[in-house]
Design an enzyme around this catalytic site. Structure first.
Site, PDB file in Angstrom:
ATOM      1  N   HIS A 170       0.839  -1.207   0.000  1.00 27.28           N
ATOM      2  CA  HIS A 170       0.000   0.000   0.000  1.00 27.28           C
ATOM      3  C   HIS A 170       0.877   1.261   0.000  1.00 27.28           C
ATOM      4  O   HIS A 170       1.941   1.283   0.617  1.00 27.28           O
ATOM      5  CB  HIS A 170      -0.905   0.022   1.239  1.00 27.28           C
ATOM      6  CG  HIS A 170      -1.838  -1.155   1.325  1.00 27.28           C
ATOM      7  ND1 HIS A 170      -1.501  -2.313   1.994  1.00 27.28           N
ATOM      8  CD2 HIS A 170      -3.085  -1.341   0.823  1.00 27.28           C
ATOM      9  CE1 HIS A 170      -2.510  -3.183   1.892  1.00 27.28           C
ATOM     10  NE2 HIS A 170      -3.480  -2.614   1.189  1.00 27.28           N
ATOM     11  N   HIS A 171       0.391   2.279  -0.661  1.00 29.82           N
ATOM     12  CA  HIS A 171       1.120   3.552  -0.713  1.00 29.82           C
ATOM     13  C   HIS A 171       1.328   4.114   0.694  1.00 29.82           C
ATOM     14  O   HIS A 171       0.414   4.127   1.515  1.00 29.82           O
ATOM     15  CB  HIS A 171       0.315   4.565  -1.546  1.00 29.82           C
ATOM     16  CG  HIS A 171       0.932   5.927  -1.576  1.00 29.82           C
ATOM     17  ND1 HIS A 171       0.184   7.075  -1.394  1.00 29.82           N
ATOM     18  CD2 HIS A 171       2.212   6.314  -1.749  1.00 29.82           C
ATOM     19  CE1 HIS A 171       1.002   8.118  -1.462  1.00 29.82           C
ATOM     20  NE2 HIS A 171       2.229   7.697  -1.689  1.00 29.82           N
TER      21      HIS A 171
END
Ligand SMILES: [Zn+2]
Length: 375
Positions: A170-171
């Protein structure tokens, strides 16, 4: 070089709930596997028992009203405007002790920072840390308090130059947001593209603003990217930027939800790609604060972070898992017997479209952020 492993069984006092994907038992399993391989008995290793952070530590990043809300929610009951702070059923449940849990996780990150910054040693690993989604006044993505941001702020306060590398699927939106306008921290996030995964941000064109332009770097991989394309892109982008930026300390978030069998995401990394990246980070980092992160297959987490800890200590592990660990893991339904297993994908499985997309954003980053950072 001295290394520190920060851990406490006190983590097991907390529980996100029976249906929540974040299982705190993964931390205990990691500790048990590391111990079973004898990796806490090495002469250079110091095991540090986690000590909780203070509210004042959290307040260097989080707002007072948000911290007050977390403290109120610590009894496990929904209070007033909890929902407007991202708290409630779903990703960020209100469970008993959630504030105490956050103090512990952040405390371990600060202990890692102290160990590395005060010249005691080169590498410290807080497997409980890396809660990279928490915002200044909002819980997000299973994260209440952003321990990477707080750790980085402490390092900046000591005059250190910090590069942050985040390999979670995930960012790293919370960390990016905290340092988006400054060139004192280089943030690099490798993740599944926001089109297909939470939090929906982290596109290549998010490169920072003002003085920080070029100092936020995003590698948004399409779903089903495998080891080969991922490691290629890492190699093209990360080492040149780190060499140009010349950090005193590298902080990493080593999420392992990028693996092909993680239940929440769509990347296709294996233990082999993960290991390559961790080895490369070790070569690049003059000093290294390593944090955990995502990982929703608990067996992956224990094996990958054990492998990472072995790399940090320059130890080669046999692929056969120690018997004492295999027996303990079997009791919680885990039956793997090998550390890495066999490679799952060959290069021929990677589609041309994925490769082209990865080459496209790599080109873009070389044209946009490389000149700003001087790479
Ligand atoms: Zn994640």
């Amino acid at each position: 070089m001295k290394t520190a492993f920060i851990y406490s069984d006190a983590y097991l006092d907390y529980d996100y709930g029976p249906t929540h994907p974040l299982k705190i038992i993964r931390l205990k399993l990691t500790y048990e596997l590391i111990r079973a391989y004898g990796l806490l008995d090495l002469p250079a290793v110091q095991t540090i028992i986690t000590r909780a952070a203070e509210e004042e530590d959290l307040a260097i990043f989080h707002s007072r009203d948000y911290l007050n809300m977390l403290k109120q929610a610590n009894n496990g009951h929904v209070q007033g405007s909890a929902y407007s702070y991202g708290l409630g059923p779903g990703d960020n449940p209100i469970f008993a002790g959630l504030y105490d849990w956050s103090l512990l996780v952040t405390g371990a990150t600060l202990q890692a920072v102290d160990f590395v910054a005060k010249g005691q040693g080169g590498i410290a690993f807080n497997i409980a840390g890396g809660l990279h989604h928490a915002m200044k006044s909002r819980a997000s993505g299973f994260c209440y308090v952003n321990d990477p941001v707080i750790g980085i702020l402490k390092l900046l306060g000591q005059g250190k130059r910090v590069a942050y590398i985040d390999i979670d699927a995930h960012h790293a939106d919370g960390v990016q947001a905290a340092f988006y306008g400054t060139n004192r921290v280089l943030t690099i996030s490798l993740h599944e593209a926001g089109y297909t995964l939470f939090p929906g941000t982290g596109f290549e064109y998010e490169i920072g603003e003002g003085e920080g332009e070029g100092y936020a770097v995003n590698l948004p991989f399409p779903p089903y990217t495998d080891d080969e394309a991922y490691v290629w892109a890492f190699e093209e982008i990360v080492p040149p930027l780190i060499h140009a930026f010349r950090p005193d300390v590298v902080v990493t978030q080593l999420g392992v939800d990028s693996f092909y069998n993680d239940p929440l995401t769509n990347l296709q990394l294996s233990m082999f790609g993960f290991e390559k990246v961790v080895r490369r980070i070790k070569e690049l980092a003059p000093r290294w604060v390593a944090l955990g992160g995502g990982g929703y297959d608990v067996s992956n987490v224990a094996r990958a972070w054990t492998l990472a800890w072995a790399v940090m200590n320059g130890i080669e592990l046999s692929d056969e898992l120690p018997k004492s660990y295999v027996e303990k893991a079997a009791k919680v339904g885990i039956h793997e017997k090998e550390l890495r297993g066999s490679p799952k994908f060959s290069s021929s499985t990677q589609s041309k479209e994925i490769r082209m997309e990865v080459e496209r954003f790599v080109d873009y980053l070389k044209k946009t952020v490389f000149p700003k950072v001087g790479a």
